[in-house]
Design a protein around this motif. Structure first.
Motif, PDB file in Angstrom:
ATOM      1  N   ARG A   1       0.833  -1.203   0.000  1.00 35.74           N
ATOM      2  CA  ARG A   1       0.000   0.000   0.000  1.00 35.74           C
ATOM      3  C   ARG A   1       0.867   1.251   0.000  1.00 35.74           C
TER       4      ARG A   1
ATOM      5  N   ALA B   1      -6.558   0.170   6.217  1.00 37.25           N
ATOM      6  CA  ALA B   1      -6.240  -0.675   5.067  1.00 37.25           C
ATOM      7  C   ALA B   1      -6.793  -2.082   5.255  1.00 37.25           C
TER       8      ALA B   1
ATOM      9  N   GLU C   1     -10.533  -1.978   4.735  1.00 39.52           N
ATOM     10  CA  GLU C   1     -10.921  -1.836   3.333  1.00 39.52           C
ATOM     11  C   GLU C   1     -10.830  -3.173   2.600  1.00 39.52           C
ATOM     12  N   VAL C   2      -9.766  -3.911   2.861  1.00 43.64           N
ATOM     13  CA  VAL C   2      -9.633  -5.217   2.209  1.00 43.64           C
ATOM     14  C   VAL C   2     -10.764  -6.144   2.640  1.00 43.64           C
TER      15      VAL C   2
ATOM     16  N   ASN D   1     -14.080  -5.161   0.957  1.00 42.83           N
ATOM     17  CA  ASN D   1     -14.175  -5.529  -0.455  1.00 42.83           C
ATOM     18  C   ASN D   1     -14.230  -7.036  -0.650  1.00 42.83           C
TER      19      ASN D   1
ATOM     20  N   ALA E   1     -12.139  -1.993  -6.517  1.00 37.42           N
ATOM     21  CA  ALA E   1     -11.921  -1.489  -5.158  1.00 37.42           C
ATOM     22  C   ALA E   1     -11.038  -2.428  -4.351  1.00 37.42           C
TER      23      ALA E   1
ATOM     24  N   ARG F   1      -7.496  -1.936  -5.469  1.00 38.06           N
ATOM     25  CA  ARG F   1      -6.984  -0.677  -4.901  1.00 38.06           C
ATOM     26  C   ARG F   1      -6.633  -0.848  -3.427  1.00 38.06           C
ATOM     27  N   SER F   2      -7.484  -1.526  -2.672  1.00 37.28           N
ATOM     28  CA  SER F   2      -7.229  -1.708  -1.254  1.00 37.28           C
ATOM     29  C   SER F   2      -6.024  -2.609  -1.010  1.00 37.28           C
TER      30      SER F   2
END
Length: 487
Positions: A309, A402, A405-406, A409, A478, A481-482
């Protein structure tokens, strides 16, 4: 007695390096320790996906086309040439990315300024002056006439700060860490731009598919209204059935117009991402087909996420810079040593300026020690330590966000996959219901309301299926991105 006396001269020699070590340790930056963060061994939602069924397990394997691509070009896993072109255009023309690139150049320049302190600064000067001094300043009797005179000077000057207590070194470390943080922020902006382009593109394709479905529904509603109108003219049905048919047609047309507005807004947003005026950009119609399947994305290990990241890397570099600035603040409590020198010529006549007899030089050293500063230096140290605490907390927050977010998603893709399977069954059932309702109505065994209900249900389920395809594509982007975009 003699042994004791022979030991005394060595005591200052033993104490000097010890004292110097203590002073250097007192002004050095503290050792930066990584914050303690509870990092799980695996992502929870990835485990849930693997436990669901074998088909779901296979979906989390790396897609073969993606593995052949260079690291970082994640969008090529979708095998969409239009998407590849859009991301390339955005990378070269996006304004926000240009801002981030300019900030990187600024940070690098600031690091270069800090590194220049390691090298002595050398300059050259040339000038002349004319003046008159008093007789008394020359040691002459008061009132003695003194004529004005000229003075020409030409010299080289040099100055250098001896980095006794690490001020220069820590300042360079902080500037370099700032530059690294700026570069990581640039990569974060780049990843966000690429993801925004991909998500907007897939949502626009989903809107195209939804609009195509609604236009087809409008066509069927128009045909249905003509049939009902003909049966009404023949006296087979009442005015209620005709009114209901007209209502359904107008409602579907309204929904199609709303999707057109949404599609136009997505196109305008994509134009901004590409750095183009919205009035000069037009994206062709490209519906997201039912056969579209997003690539399988391997979640990997949570520990590897910290390395991929870019926003986490930026937070880590900011933490390093804040730590180095504590050393800069501490060094202000100790002496600073400057060495200066100059050499050249001075003469009353310009023609004699560079003669050997006109030579002049000076060399000196200045040791500057703060004594009373009103607590300014200690307050600056406290401020630097608080800034480090802030950066550490920001780093922890970035890591936790982070991970979340993972997980979000991953669960999004898993549930959307389950929804897609359920919607496929629902579409098949709704189509059968609409077919049976139409046959019963034609045979006069049911009312037109039952036909409309069946058609509404079918249209709603099919439209949900179209929207779900776009949601799965956007959620896949997404997730990439994560994960940092570097899988």
């Amino acid at each position: 007695m003699n042994k004791i006396m022979t030991m005394k001269p060595f005591l200052p020699k033993l104490m000097t390096p010890l004292l110097a070590a203590l002073i250097l340790a007192g002004c050095a930056a503290p050792e930066l320790r990584a914050p303690e963060i509870d990092i799980p061994q695996n992502f929870k939602q990835a485990d849930a996906a693997r436990a669901s069924n074998e088909a779901e397990l296979a979906r989390w394997k790396p897609a073969q086309p993606a593995e052949a691509q260079p690291r970082g070009e994640w969008w090529k896993a979708f095998n969409d040439t239009t998407l590849n072109q859009l991301i390339e255009e955005a990378t070269t023309a996006n304004a926000n990315l240009a801002v981030a690139a300019a900030r990187v150049r600024q940070a690098r320049a600031i690091a270069g300024i800090a590194e220049a302190d390691r090298i002595p600064s050398v300059g050259a000067g040339f000038g002349g002056q004319r003046g008159r001094t008093s007789a008394v300043s020359r040691g002459l009797p008061a009132g003695t006439a003194v004529s004005p005179g000229n003075l020409w000077q030409g010299r080289l000057t040099a100055s250098y700060e001896v980095d006794l207590f690490g001020r220069v070194g820590n300042n360079i470390t902080a500037a370099q860490a700032d530059a690294a943080a700026s570069e990581a922020s640039y990569r974060s902006v780049l990843l966000a731009l690429q993801a925004d382009v991909a998500q907007t593109y897939f949502l626009m394709r989903s809107a195209d598919a939804e609009l195509a479905f609604l236009n087809e529904t409008v066509r069927l509603r128009e045909e249905n209204q003509r049939i009902v109108q003909r049966r009404y003219d023949l006296g087979d049905v009442g005015e209620l059935d005709l009114s209901l048919a007209k209502t359904e047609l107008s409602t579907t047309r309204s929904e199609a117009i709303a999707v057109e507005r949404q599609r136009a807004q997505l196109e305008h947003a994509l134009a901004v991402l590409l750095g183009k005026p919205a009035a000069r950009f037009a994206a062709g119609n490209n519906p997201l087909l039912a056969s579209f399947a997003p690539p399988g994305i391997p979640a990997g290990l949570p520990s590897a996420l910290l390395e991929r990241r870019p926003d986490i890397a930026a937070a880590q570099r900011a933490m390093m810079a804040a730590n180095a600035r504590i050393g800069v603040a501490r060094s202000a409590m100790f002496p600073s040593l400057f060495i200066t020198g100059a050499g050249g010529g001075e003469s009353a006549d310009l023609s004699d300026l560079f003669q050997w007899s006109s030579r002049t030089w000076v060399i000196g050293a200045l040791l500057n020690l703060p004594i009373i500063d009103g607590g300014r230096n200690r307050a600056n140290i406290a401020r630097s330590e608080a800034a480090l605490e802030e950066s550490v907390a920001s780093y922890r927050q970035s890591v936790l966000a982070a991970f979340a977010e993972v997980e979000d998603n991953l669960v999004g893709l898993r549930t959307l996959s389950g929804q897609a399977q359920s919607l496929d069954d629902a579409v098949a059932s709704a189509r059968r219901s609409a077919e049976l309702a139409g046959k019963l109505y034609s045979a006069g065994r049911s009312s037109y309301l039952e036909v409309l209900d069946a058609q509404r249900n079918l249209a709603a389920v099919e439209r949900s299926a179209v929207q779900l395809r776009g949601a799965r594509a956007a959620t896949t982007v997404a997730l990439i991105r994560s994960l940092g975009g570097g899988w």
